[in-house]
Design an enzyme around this catalytic site. Structure first.
Site, PDB file in Angstrom:
ATOM      1  N   ALA A 132       0.857  -1.201   0.000  1.00  0.00           N
ATOM      2  CA  ALA A 132       0.000   0.000   0.000  1.00  0.00           C
ATOM      3  C   ALA A 132       0.883   1.239   0.000  1.00  0.00           C
ATOM      4  O   ALA A 132       1.324   1.692   1.054  1.00  0.00           O
ATOM      5  CB  ALA A 132      -0.922   0.002   1.217  1.00  0.00           C
ATOM      6  N   GLU A 369       5.958  11.176  -0.171  1.00  0.00           N
ATOM      7  CA  GLU A 369       4.797  12.021   0.155  1.00  0.00           C
ATOM      8  C   GLU A 369       3.834  12.147  -1.025  1.00  0.00           C
ATOM      9  O   GLU A 369       3.262  13.199  -1.292  1.00  0.00           O
ATOM     10  CB  GLU A 369       5.230  13.379   0.728  1.00  0.00           C
ATOM     11  CG  GLU A 369       5.820  13.177   2.114  1.00  0.00           C
ATOM     12  CD  GLU A 369       5.932  14.410   2.963  1.00  0.00           C
ATOM     13  OE1 GLU A 369       5.090  15.304   2.870  1.00  0.00           O
ATOM     14  OE2 GLU A 369       6.889  14.457   3.753  1.00  0.00           O
TER      15      GLU A 369
HETATM   16  N1  CAA Z   1      -8.647  16.169   2.580  1.00  0.00           N
HETATM   17  C1  CAA Z   1      -9.702  15.629   3.251  1.00  0.00           C
HETATM   18  N2  CAA Z   1     -10.354  14.526   2.835  1.00  0.00           N
HETATM   19  C2  CAA Z   1      -9.948  13.952   1.689  1.00  0.00           C
HETATM   20  C3  CAA Z   1      -8.855  14.457   0.936  1.00  0.00           C
HETATM   21  C4  CAA Z   1      -8.217  15.618   1.418  1.00  0.00           C
HETATM   22  N3  CAA Z   1      -7.194  16.144   0.763  1.00  0.00           N
HETATM   23  N4  CAA Z   1      -8.677  13.671  -0.150  1.00  0.00           N
HETATM   24  C5  CAA Z   1      -9.613  12.715  -0.087  1.00  0.00           C
HETATM   25  N5  CAA Z   1     -10.371  12.885   1.021  1.00  0.00           N
HETATM   26  C6  CAA Z   1     -11.517  12.085   1.444  1.00  0.00           C
HETATM   27  C7  CAA Z   1     -12.574  12.066   0.333  1.00  0.00           C
HETATM   28  O1  CAA Z   1     -13.439  13.168   0.431  1.00  0.00           O
HETATM   29  C8  CAA Z   1     -13.256  10.751   0.583  1.00  0.00           C
HETATM   30  O2  CAA Z   1     -14.177  10.946   1.647  1.00  0.00           O
HETATM   31  P1  CAA Z   1     -15.610  10.156   1.688  1.00  0.00           P
HETATM   32  O3  CAA Z   1     -15.285   8.701   1.836  1.00  0.00           O
HETATM   33  O4  CAA Z   1     -16.295  10.729   2.887  1.00  0.00           O
HETATM   34  O5  CAA Z   1     -16.277  10.465   0.388  1.00  0.00           O
HETATM   35  C9  CAA Z   1     -12.161   9.848   1.105  1.00  0.00           C
HETATM   36  O6  CAA Z   1     -11.145  10.716   1.609  1.00  0.00           O
HETATM   37  C10 CAA Z   1     -11.579   8.962   0.027  1.00  0.00           C
HETATM   38  O7  CAA Z   1     -11.098   9.803  -0.989  1.00  0.00           O
HETATM   39  P2  CAA Z   1     -10.698   9.285  -2.463  1.00  0.00           P
HETATM   40  O8  CAA Z   1     -11.847   8.478  -2.998  1.00  0.00           O
HETATM   41  O9  CAA Z   1     -10.229  10.448  -3.246  1.00  0.00           O
HETATM   42  O10 CAA Z   1      -9.494   8.298  -2.116  1.00  0.00           O
HETATM   43  P3  CAA Z   1      -8.638   7.361  -3.063  1.00  0.00           P
HETATM   44  O11 CAA Z   1      -8.579   6.031  -2.424  1.00  0.00           O
HETATM   45  O12 CAA Z   1      -9.126   7.462  -4.464  1.00  0.00           O
HETATM   46  O13 CAA Z   1      -7.150   7.928  -2.923  1.00  0.00           O
HETATM   47  C11 CAA Z   1      -5.250   9.324  -3.235  1.00  0.00           C
HETATM   48  C12 CAA Z   1      -6.775   9.171  -3.100  1.00  0.00           C
HETATM   49  C13 CAA Z   1      -5.134  10.810  -3.437  1.00  0.00           C
HETATM   50  C14 CAA Z   1      -4.635   8.587  -4.376  1.00  0.00           C
HETATM   51  C15 CAA Z   1      -4.572   8.893  -1.910  1.00  0.00           C
HETATM   52  O14 CAA Z   1      -4.596   7.502  -1.741  1.00  0.00           O
HETATM   53  C16 CAA Z   1      -3.133   9.377  -1.820  1.00  0.00           C
HETATM   54  O15 CAA Z   1      -2.880  10.545  -1.499  1.00  0.00           O
HETATM   55  N6  CAA Z   1      -2.164   8.477  -2.093  1.00  0.00           N
HETATM   56  C17 CAA Z   1      -0.751   8.802  -1.927  1.00  0.00           C
HETATM   57  C18 CAA Z   1      -0.300   8.437  -0.566  1.00  0.00           C
HETATM   58  C19 CAA Z   1       0.932   9.155  -0.159  1.00  0.00           C
HETATM   59  O16 CAA Z   1       1.082  10.345  -0.392  1.00  0.00           O
HETATM   60  N7  CAA Z   1       1.811   8.431   0.511  1.00  0.00           N
HETATM   61  C20 CAA Z   1       3.012   9.033   1.012  1.00  0.00           C
HETATM   62  C21 CAA Z   1       3.389   8.403   2.298  1.00  0.00           C
HETATM   63  S1  CAA Z   1       4.183   9.479   3.378  1.00  0.00           S
HETATM   64  C22 CAA Z   1       5.794   9.562   2.932  1.00  0.00           C
HETATM   65  O17 CAA Z   1       6.185   9.268   1.850  1.00  0.00           O
HETATM   66  C23 CAA Z   1       6.597  10.144   4.011  1.00  0.00           C
HETATM   67  C24 CAA Z   1       8.038  10.094   3.884  1.00  0.00           C
HETATM   68  O18 CAA Z   1       8.659   9.101   3.762  1.00  0.00           O
HETATM   69  C25 CAA Z   1       8.755  11.366   4.013  1.00  0.00           C
END
Ligand code: CAA
Length: 415
Positions: A132, A369
């Site tokens: 994931a 991120e």
């Molecule tokens: N703010 C608030 N709520 C949000 C939101 C936001 N920005 N984006 C989505 N949501 C909510 C939606 O409104 C939805 O709510 P409901 O169920 O009430 O309708 C729910 O969340 C699900 O939203 P989506 O259907 O849009 O979700 P999705 O499964 O299609 O995924 C995605 C969206 C944008 C692809 C998300 O999975 C994502 O951001 N993926 C990337 C993950 C990521 O950034 N990982 C990095 C890890 S951290 C890291 O890397 C740290 C490090 O090492 C330095």
């Protein structure tokens, strides 16, 4: 959109100056040594704590400066200019703290945030897993209720600051049968029985910050560690956190751009070929000026995204701007680092010079991120939503004529 021009408060500028001083004194001089040895720069982290820079992103009521996301970006940029790894080592404390700042209860904020602000405790953010990454809702780490406790089982991948951090914001499945309220964020503290760092990754870049696998073998934590106190809000906390943290990654990218550009600038004015400094050659000038333009464009976008969050908090526009800033600035960082190596020529490929490290460090910016593919997906989803406000333009788009164009094309093809 933020008001123009972007307002930099006095505190933010003071923190930026402090960060620059620490970067010059404690980060840049030690960067190559720590990179080679893959070790964390504790001395610089101490200096950051003593200067109060970990207070930057913590609200005033909990011992912070409450200086906001723009100040966080300014500090991250300065530190990353000297060493990208150290830049993320700093910024990931904000990433790990944002779930508590944005979604925590009053008691949780009072308990953990002052310790982060003082620099006594470092923070990490545990979202990604082996299966994931981009699909952040597809988690498998489970938290089972047991009386007044949760018991956490599973493994997290790519935890930045892992091992160094004391406080971990861990995203777990608490209700596997729910679609929208499946995930919760739970704080796990270092030393909790069953919680272990198992694999320290051997990385291409950002070698001065540990990235690890965190393992949870029946880790028992009190229910009071559930961020926000109610299960099921974890995915939204994660998304809001990423919206707040992405301008920080983008700022690291701007710092990396500026660091590489500055080195290439000095080198190109010193290195002589064909009897003149290579900065006199037009093709080098073209590269240098493109690098400078892209860096400045990225910087303005990043500051605008950060200022927008400080002005209005979480909003669809700020979510889109954060994704745009992260995507644009990190793509630019890769381009600028690549061109900087080119300016250094053969020397750029050698580890004797600091520029190769900028190149190795830049790649991860486009990945962590949220990959830049995910950022584009987020931006595109916002564009589709915004389309509802553009209905008044429909009358200018003759849909029927377009269809007839395709019909005509088909006919032509058949002939
Ligand atoms: N703010 C608030 N709520 C949000 C939101 C936001 N920005 N984006 C989505 N949501 C909510 C939606 O409104 C939805 O709510 P409901 O169920 O009430 O309708 C729910 O969340 C699900 O939203 P989506 O259907 O849009 O979700 P999705 O499964 O299609 O995924 C995605 C969206 C944008 C692809 C998300 O999975 C994502 O951001 N993926 C990337 C993950 C990521 O950034 N990982 C990095 C890890 S951290 C890291 O890397 C740290 C490090 O090492 C330095």
């Amino acid at each position: 959109m933020p008001q123009q021009p972007i307002h930099f408060n006095e505190k933010a500028l003071e923190l930026q100056a402090l960060a620059r001083e620490i970067a010059d004194k404690h980060v840049r001089p030690a960067a190559a040594k720590h990179d080679k040895a893959q070790e964390y720069n504790f001395e610089a982290a101490r200096a950051v704590a003593d200067a109060g820079l970990f207070r930057t992103f913590i609200p005033e009521e909990y011992g912070g400066h409450g200086a906001g996301v723009l100040a966080l970006a300014l500090v991250a940029e300065e530190l990353a200019k000297a060493d990208s790894g150290f830049g993320v080592a700093f910024a990931v404390n904000a990433l790990g703290s944002f779930p508590i700042i944005l979604g925590g209860t009053e008691e949780q904020k009072k308990l953990w945030l002052p310790q982060v602000a003082s620099g006594d405790k470092f923070v990490a953010f545990c979202l990604s897993e082996k299966f994931a990454g981009s699909d952040a809702s597809g988690l498998s780490v489970r938290a089972f209720e047991d009386g007044d406790d949760y018991i956490i089982c599973g493994e997290k991948k790519w935890t930045t600051n892992g091992g160094v951090a004391d406080i971990y914001s861990v995203f777990c499945v608490t209700d596997p049968n729910s679609k929208s309220r499946r995930i919760s964020a739970i704080v796990v503290e270092k030393g909790t029985p069953g919680f272990e760092i198992k694999k320290i990754e051997d990385k291409m870049g950002i070698r001065t910050v540990p990235v690890v696998e965190t393992h949870f073998d029946h880790v028992r934590v009190p229910k009071s560690n559930l961020i926000g106190g109610r299960p099921g809000a974890g995915f939204k906390h994660a998304m809001m956190t990423l919206d707040y943290a992405r301008p920080g990654v983008a700022a690291q990218a701007v710092g990396a751009c500026q660091g590489a550009l500055d080195l290439a600038n000095v080198y190109s004015n010193r290195r002589q070929q064909f009897g003149v400094p290579i900065s006199k050659h037009q093709m080098v000038q073209q590269m240098m000026s493109n690098m400078a333009m892209k860096t400045e464009a990225a910087r303005q976008l990043v500051y605008a995204a950060a200022a927008g969050i400080d002005e209005v908090g979480p909003s669809p526009t700020n979510s889109k701007m954060a994704a745009m800033a992260k995507c644009f600035a990190t793509d630019v960082a890769m381009e600028v680092a690549t061109d900087a190596v080119q300016v250094f020529g053969g020397y750029g490929f050698m580890e004797d010079y600091p520029i190769a490290k900028f190149f190795r460090d830049a790649k991860i910016l486009q990945i962590y991120e949220g990959t830049n593919q995910v950022q584009r997906m987020v931006i595109a989803r916002h564009l589709v939503r915004e389309c509802a406000d553009l209905e008044h333009l429909s009358e200018f788009i003759p849909v029927e004529e377009q269809q007839s164009y395709y019909e005509e094309a088909e006919v032509t093809h058949e002939v």
